[in-house]
Structures are given as C-alpha cells and as structure tokens.
Design a protein around this motif. Structure first.
Motif, PDB file in Angstrom:
ATOM      1  N   ALA A 280      68.421  28.829  48.592  1.00  0.00           N
ATOM      2  CA  ALA A 280      68.381  28.394  47.190  1.00  0.00           C
ATOM      3  C   ALA A 280      67.066  28.824  46.535  1.00  0.00           C
ATOM      4  O   ALA A 280      67.052  29.281  45.384  1.00  0.00           O
ATOM      5  N   ILE A 281      65.965  28.711  47.268  1.00  0.00           N
ATOM      6  CA  ILE A 281      64.669  29.136  46.728  1.00  0.00           C
ATOM      7  C   ILE A 281      64.664  30.646  46.514  1.00  0.00           C
ATOM      8  O   ILE A 281      64.251  31.149  45.465  1.00  0.00           O
ATOM      9  N   GLY A 282      65.163  31.377  47.511  1.00  0.00           N
ATOM     10  CA  GLY A 282      65.198  32.833  47.403  1.00  0.00           C
ATOM     11  C   GLY A 282      66.021  33.300  46.216  1.00  0.00           C
ATOM     12  O   GLY A 282      65.601  34.161  45.443  1.00  0.00           O
ATOM     13  N   GLN A 283      67.182  32.682  46.056  1.00  0.00           N
ATOM     14  CA  GLN A 283      68.050  33.090  44.955  1.00  0.00           C
ATOM     15  C   GLN A 283      67.479  32.645  43.618  1.00  0.00           C
ATOM     16  O   GLN A 283      67.649  33.327  42.610  1.00  0.00           O
ATOM     17  N   GLY A 284      66.799  31.493  43.657  1.00  0.00           N
ATOM     18  CA  GLY A 284      66.138  31.029  42.431  1.00  0.00           C
ATOM     19  C   GLY A 284      65.069  32.010  41.993  1.00  0.00           C
ATOM     20  O   GLY A 284      64.956  32.351  40.810  1.00  0.00           O
ATOM     21  N   ALA A 285      64.292  32.497  42.967  1.00  0.00           N
ATOM     22  CA  ALA A 285      63.240  33.468  42.654  1.00  0.00           C
ATOM     23  C   ALA A 285      63.855  34.736  42.084  1.00  0.00           C
ATOM     24  O   ALA A 285      63.349  35.318  41.110  1.00  0.00           O
ATOM     25  N   GLN A 286      64.968  35.140  42.645  1.00  0.00           N
ATOM     26  CA  GLN A 286      65.649  36.350  42.163  1.00  0.00           C
ATOM     27  C   GLN A 286      66.100  36.179  40.713  1.00  0.00           C
ATOM     28  O   GLN A 286      65.925  37.083  39.893  1.00  0.00           O
TER      29      GLN A 286
ATOM     30  N   GLY B  93      70.115  19.691  52.283  1.00  0.00           N
ATOM     31  CA  GLY B  93      69.665  20.958  51.708  1.00  0.00           C
ATOM     32  C   GLY B  93      69.933  21.015  50.213  1.00  0.00           C
ATOM     33  O   GLY B  93      69.089  21.463  49.422  1.00  0.00           O
ATOM     34  N   CYS B  94      71.112  20.531  49.808  1.00  0.00           N
ATOM     35  CA  CYS B  94      71.457  20.508  48.381  1.00  0.00           C
ATOM     36  C   CYS B  94      70.497  19.583  47.635  1.00  0.00           C
ATOM     37  O   CYS B  94      70.000  19.922  46.554  1.00  0.00           O
ATOM     38  N   ALA B  95      70.228  18.416  48.246  1.00  0.00           N
ATOM     39  CA  ALA B  95      69.330  17.453  47.611  1.00  0.00           C
ATOM     40  C   ALA B  95      67.932  18.049  47.458  1.00  0.00           C
ATOM     41  O   ALA B  95      67.302  17.928  46.398  1.00  0.00           O
TER      42      ALA B  95
ATOM     43  N   TRP C 143      67.759  20.624  44.807  1.00  0.00           N
ATOM     44  CA  TRP C 143      67.797  19.997  43.484  1.00  0.00           C
ATOM     45  C   TRP C 143      66.435  19.390  43.155  1.00  0.00           C
ATOM     46  O   TRP C 143      65.986  19.416  42.009  1.00  0.00           O
ATOM     47  N   ALA C 144      65.766  18.855  44.193  1.00  0.00           N
ATOM     48  CA  ALA C 144      64.513  18.131  43.950  1.00  0.00           C
ATOM     49  C   ALA C 144      63.314  19.057  43.789  1.00  0.00           C
ATOM     50  O   ALA C 144      62.378  18.732  43.060  1.00  0.00           O
ATOM     51  N   ILE C 145      63.328  20.206  44.448  1.00  0.00           N
ATOM     52  CA  ILE C 145      62.151  21.085  44.428  1.00  0.00           C
ATOM     53  C   ILE C 145      61.729  21.480  43.005  1.00  0.00           C
ATOM     54  O   ILE C 145      60.547  21.364  42.666  1.00  0.00           O
ATOM     55  N   PRO C 146      62.645  21.919  42.128  1.00  0.00           N
ATOM     56  CA  PRO C 146      62.207  22.278  40.768  1.00  0.00           C
ATOM     57  C   PRO C 146      61.656  21.087  39.992  1.00  0.00           C
ATOM     58  O   PRO C 146      60.862  21.264  39.065  1.00  0.00           O
ATOM     59  N   LEU C 147      62.069  19.884  40.374  1.00  0.00           N
ATOM     60  CA  LEU C 147      61.549  18.693  39.690  1.00  0.00           C
ATOM     61  C   LEU C 147      60.100  18.451  40.091  1.00  0.00           C
ATOM     62  O   LEU C 147      59.279  17.996  39.290  1.00  0.00           O
ATOM     63  N   ILE C 148      59.771  18.758  41.332  1.00  0.00           N
ATOM     64  CA  ILE C 148      58.408  18.555  41.822  1.00  0.00           C
ATOM     65  C   ILE C 148      57.522  19.728  41.389  1.00  0.00           C
ATOM     66  O   ILE C 148      56.405  19.543  40.933  1.00  0.00           O
ATOM     67  N   ASN C 149      58.048  20.943  41.536  1.00  0.00           N
ATOM     68  CA  ASN C 149      57.280  22.129  41.188  1.00  0.00           C
ATOM     69  C   ASN C 149      58.104  22.990  40.229  1.00  0.00           C
ATOM     70  O   ASN C 149      58.930  23.791  40.659  1.00  0.00           O
ATOM     71  N   PRO C 150      57.892  22.813  38.917  1.00  0.00           N
ATOM     72  CA  PRO C 150      58.750  23.476  37.930  1.00  0.00           C
ATOM     73  C   PRO C 150      58.704  25.005  38.022  1.00  0.00           C
ATOM     74  O   PRO C 150      59.641  25.683  37.595  1.00  0.00           O
ATOM     75  N   ALA C 151      57.630  25.556  38.603  1.00  0.00           N
ATOM     76  CA  ALA C 151      57.531  27.006  38.699  1.00  0.00           C
ATOM     77  C   ALA C 151      58.506  27.559  39.740  1.00  0.00           C
ATOM     78  O   ALA C 151      58.819  28.739  39.740  1.00  0.00           O
ATOM     79  N   GLN C 152      58.968  26.687  40.638  1.00  0.00           N
ATOM     80  CA  GLN C 152      59.843  27.146  41.724  1.00  0.00           C
ATOM     81  C   GLN C 152      61.299  26.845  41.384  1.00  0.00           C
ATOM     82  O   GLN C 152      61.771  25.744  41.581  1.00  0.00           O
ATOM     83  N   ALA C 153      61.973  27.855  40.867  1.00  0.00           N
ATOM     84  CA  ALA C 153      63.381  27.656  40.535  1.00  0.00           C
ATOM     85  C   ALA C 153      64.216  27.761  41.806  1.00  0.00           C
ATOM     86  O   ALA C 153      63.836  28.429  42.755  1.00  0.00           O
TER      87      ALA C 153
END
Lengths: 392, 241
Positions: free
Chosen positions: A40-46, A335-337, A340-350
């Motif tokens: 999810a992080i990798g695809q978000g970065a893409q 993993g889904c949770a 979902w939570a990572i962008p809330l904690i670190n908005p730069a990380q889609a």
C-alpha cells in the motif's frame, strides 16, 4: 468426510487452546500485514509520483549533459535558436550550484541555486507568491537578482517580507525580486521550494560554472514531442560529435525512472516481509509437531475406530491451514487498518490499498500453512494405532 | 460352522535390546459367531497382544487371521482401518473418549469415518445412546460424566457402527464394583441380542460371565473351557438385584 466438517473440527481443536493459537499465528499475522502495508505504501508513493508529473503536462523534455560532453560547452544563445523551430515551444537551459550558502543577516542555510531564464517558471508550473520572476532584461544585463522558493524565503526571512532585501549567495549580494508559491513536488530531483533562482549568465560568471548542464525543453504540442526529441538529438549529437555526451528524457521516461526507483525499494521490503511469512510457517510446523505429540492418544483412538491415514493427514493439514489462513485474515485486516492509519499519522506518506495483493497475501499464507503442515500431518498419519493408544 | 474369528499359529515377537521376547507362541483360536469369550491371564501373559491382534491394531509376525471370513494377512493399513471401522467395536479400560467432543459426537465418530451422512449419523447415535440409557446425556462432555456413564458412551460408540465383533479390554477395570456389574450386565445383554463378544480380563469373576473362558499364559493357550448355563442367569446371582 466433507470439507466443512473438517474445517469445523479443526476450528474446535484450535479454539481449545486460544493463547497458543494466537502465538502460532503471530508470524503469519506480522508477515501478511507487513506485505499488505508495504504494498500500500509502495503504490501510494507511485500514485504520488504520477500526480506530480500529471500537472506538468506531458510535452516536457529534459536534456542532460553527461560527463563526456562537458568538454564541449553549450552556448546559451546557440541553444535558444532552437526555439525558432516550429516543434519547440520553449527552452530553459539551466546551470546548478547545489548546496550553496545563502545568507540574510543572521539566517543562513544551504540551498540549490539555479541559473536559468524567464521561461523556467512556467515550464516548472510554478507561480509567484509576491514580486516578479526573472525577465529578459535580467538576463541581458546579468543583474544580480534572485527569486526565492517558498521554503527558502521562510527560512531566511521568518516573519519578514523578503522583497527588496539583499541576500548573499556564497558571499555575493543579490537583490530579492520575488518569492514563488509553495509547490510541494519535485521534478527531476530539484525542488522549486528550496531553490534560489538567478539569471543564467549571472550564475555562470559569478560562480564560475562551466557548461549548461540541464536544459528543459517544451515541445510545441504533445504531437511534436517525438519531432522535438529527434531535433534535439541531432543538434546535440552534432555539438558533441557523439551521442554519448548527453541524455534526453521525456516526461514519461522521467516518471518511469522514479517509479522504478521507488518500486525497487518497495519490492525489497516486500521480500523481507515474505521471509517473515515463511518464518511464520516454520512456527506453525513447530507447534503442529508439539500438538501431534500431545494428541497422540487422540490419534490412536481415531485410528482404532477406523480413521484411515488420509483422515488423520487431512485433519491435521486442515488444522494447520486454518491456523495460517486465520492468521492471514487477521494480518489482512491489520494491514488494511495500518494502510488507512499511516496517512493520518504522516500526511506526506500516501497509501493505496490493492485488493488483489491482499488476496494473494492471504492465499499465500494459507499455502504456507499447507506446506508447513504437511510434514507434521504426515507424521501423525503414520503413527501405528497400537503405539498411539499406548501413549500416555 | 460359522466362525467370527479364526486365528491360526499366530506368532508375535518383540525385540528388546539383544533379547527376543516371544509374546505369542503359535496361538490358534476360533470364536463362533454369537459367542461370548473371555480371555484371561496374568499381566505379561500375552493377552493384550492377542487382543491387539484380534482388534487389528497390531500385525502378527506369522500365522493367519480371518475375521468374519476375511483374510487379514498382507492387508494395507487402510484396509485394516476400514475393517476395524466396519467389523470391530472397541471397549477400552480407559474408555478412550475424545475429551473435546460431546457424548453424542463421540458416538458419531466411527460413522464419520465410514462416510455416513450427518443426519443419519446423528439419528443413529441418538438411538444407540437411548438404548444404553444415555439419551439425556448426549450433549455432555466426557469430563462431565461419571465413569460408568463414560463407559456406556464408549459402548454406544462401539455399537454405533453395527460391528460384527465387540472387543472389550478390561471394560470394568476403571470402575467401582456396582458400576462394573451394570456394565457387565450390559455386555451380557448385548451378547444375548446376538453380538459376538471377546472380553479380555485378569479377573476370573468377570470372566465367569462369559460362555467360554480361554486362559493364556506365557504366550500360549493353557486352557479353554465352556461354562454351563446362560451367562445372564449367573450374572443375576452375582449382582443380586
């Protein structure tokens, strides 16, 4: 015996010892959830990278002069002649002086100084926040003027208006004539926000930079892109007497290069996560072996009343598969949770969840259970009933 | 003659270190259909090995064994499992119920392995439990039942598959005397209803409930006597109720 009955039987056996089951699952849970999150992080970065290039338009070409070409200097005025060709819309040759010391009164930091012309702002899709950008005259008269990126401005002039002030770049004074708006994105590694832009010839002479290294070229229209690229190739090959001295990249290639770089990193992380999934499988095998030696008597009873090898094999195999796929399911949810939570904690990380990767990770975890359950289940099925019954 | 068990020259040896132990020394035994045989002998006499051989839990080194007309020599593990499932009902000293399953599910277990559907399985298990007076206890776990009740469930499990042969290994060994008498009476009744029963015990009083007593010592049959009178009558005297 039907599959559903086997699964129910396995579930009952598993739930009989919930603490052990959860500990057994832990490896698979961590493995699956990290695979799902990392993907999810990798695809978000893409997606982020793609978005950055999206609003640039697709008809930008970047011409880089490589090491071998540096012996031959590119002349600014010669280059600009190409603008007269119908397929070329605009050109912005640049020189770079990275990590230059820029100072205003007591505020001082390192910024990237870019020497370029008046076309640069538009080609980078930048906008002015205050003041003005470079104009023809600045270049012609080699004025000592500077346009600041938004971050540069806030660092050097906290709570102050930089317009009309004098900053020193590597000890040389420049008048601040404008500040650009925050852009956020980076193109080809250079961020507009942390740059200081000065007229090209001023930069070359002041900082004694030899050749123009990077030239941004905009094709007149999207359809002219190929022609523009051909023209540039011919021109630069003629200039450098070789095609090795430079490299042309268009928008798509630039973007693909960055996507490739980011996915290489992601793939490496995912392989580490897959290894943890395998380790989880070994944990399952370990616990299944313990379970079987604890339940030897049960195996003996079942065999004495008519369970065949296949029945016992299937019973423990299903048990291992149920443990690992339950773990996989929990890992998937976790993993889904997390994604979902990572962008809330670190908005730069889609992050961007992908369903198929989740399903693959889940299926892989079930497979891991079956593969690592095979050995213990086979061992259980081979127990002789008489030995198993005697066991206490 | 319709024989349930035909054992011919059964030999079984175990290797303990360099020493070879002759557990069964050419044992031949025939049990007729519908008979009730008690096999008695002291511990170490080889009666458990004989019982395991009859129960197809262990394979002899040599000799032939026909169970209900089927030659069991050279059968595969799966073939033996199927034969155990279809033809033999085991009653163990330690009951050997699965602790996590309810009484009803324990009784269903052999029918699961013979591939009987869920509905029929449940119905049959209920009928058998009912017959043994355990109809009310179907949903109890073995740990919630007394020893006698557990053995009844175990007998129900042995009966559920409708076996040709009931094999009881010290069925009262873990029970008090009153419950022992009840379980024995149950076994006698089952014999009267036509079931062939082989009972293994070291206790002559229990063996006397059978129609025939076979004594084994040091791996050999030393006596084989048929008792007079129906076993039920003698039992009634013993329990006196």
């Amino acid at each position: 015996m039907r599959t559903i009955e086997l699964v129910v039987m396995a579930l009952r056996a598993i739930l009989g010892n919930p603490m052990r089951t959860i500990l057994t699952m832990l490896g698979v849970i961590i493995g699956v959830s990290s695979v799902v999150t990392l993907v999810a992080i990798g695809q978000g970065a893409q997606v982020q990278i793609e978005k950055q290039y999206e609003n640039l338009g697709t008809n930008l070409i970047v011409a880089n002069v490589l090491g071998r070409g540096r012996a031959q200097q590119l002349d600014y005025n010669d280059l600009m002649q190409l603008e007269m060709l119908p397929e070329i819309g605009a050109m912005a040759p640049t020189v770079n002086k990275n990590n230059s010391n820029v100072k205003f009164e007591h505020n001082e930091d390192q910024f990237n100084v870019v020497g370029t012309n008046d076309r640069y702002l538009e080609m980078m899709k930048g906008e002015m926040a205050s003041g003005r950008f470079l104009v023809d005259g600045d270049l012609e008269f080699r004025s000592s003027v500077a346009v600041l990126g938004s971050e540069t401005a806030t660092t050097l002039f906290p709570g102050e208006d930089p317009l009309g002030k004098v900053v020193t770049i590597e000890g040389i004074s420049f008048n601040v004539i404008g500040v650009m708006q925050k852009k956020g994105s980076t193109i080809g590694g250079t961020s507009l926000d942390t740059s200081v832009i000065v007229p090209l010839e001023t930069a070359r002479r002041t900082f004694k930079i030899g050749s123009i290294t990077t030239t941004y070229v905009e094709a007149a229209t999207k359809d002219d892109l190929t022609q523009a690229q051909t023209t540039l190739t011919q021109y630069l090959t003629y200039k450098f007497k070789s095609s090795n001295g430079f490299r042309l990249l268009n928008q798509d290639q630039l973007m693909n290069a960055r996507v490739a770089a980011s996915s290489t990193l992601t793939n490496q992380l995912i392989s580490v996560a897959c290894i943890s999934l395998l380790v989880g499988g070994i944990g399952i095998m370990n616990i299944m072996l313990v379970t079987i030696s604890e339940r030897t008597r049960e195996i003996g009873i079942r065999k004495s009343i008519g369970a065949k090898r296949r029945n016992i094999l299937l019973q423990f195999l299903v048990e291992a598969a149920v443990i690992s796929s339950l773990g996989g399911l929990i890992g998937l949810i976790l993993g889904c949770a997390l994604s979902w939570a990572i962008p809330l904690i670190n908005p730069a990380q889609a992050t961007k969840l992908s369903l198929d990767v989740g399903i693959y990770a889940f299926l892989f975890s079930a497979l891991v259970g079956i593969i690592f359950g095979l050995y213990p289940a086979n061992k259980a099925s081979k127990l002789r009933p008489i030995d198993a019954l005697r066991f206490d | 003659m319709d024989n349930m068990i035909e054992l011919e020259h059964i030999v079984k040896t175990y290797q303990r270190g360099a020493e070879t132990l002759h557990i069964l020394k050419s044992v031949s035994l025939t049990v007729a259909r519908g008979d009730f045989v008690a096999i008695v002998g002291p511990s170490g006499s080889g009666k458990s090995t004989l019982m395991n051989t009859i129960g197809l839990l262990d394979v002899p080194d040599s000799g032939t064994y026909r169970l209900d007309g089927v030659l069991t020599s050279n059968m595969s593990d799966n073939g033996l499992a199927e034969l155990r499932n279809r033809k033999i009902g085991f009653i163990f000293q330690q009951f050997n119920l699965l602790p996590r399953l309810t009484a009803l599910e324990n009784v269903e277990l052999p029918m699961i392995y013979s591939g009987i559907g869920k509905k029929e399985r449940r119905e049959r298990a209920l009928v058998v439990l009912e017959r043994l007076g355990m109809g009310e206890r179907g949903h109890h776990k073995p740990s919630e039942l007394s020893g006698g009740q557990q053995q009844r469930v175990a007998i129900a499990r042995a009966l559920a598959g409708n076996p040709s042969l009931m094999l009881a290994d010290e069925p009262t060994g873990a029970l008090d005397s009153k419950t022992s008498a009840e379980v024995l009476e149950l076994i006698v009744q089952l014999n009267r209803q036509g079931n062939t029963i082989v009972l293994i015990t070291h206790d002559m009083h229990i063996a006397e409930n059978a129609r025939r007593i076979v004594t084994i010592r040091d791996g050999e049959i030393v006596s084989d006597e048929r008792l007079d009178g129906a076993p039920s009558e003698r039992l009634t005297e013993a329990v006196s109720r």
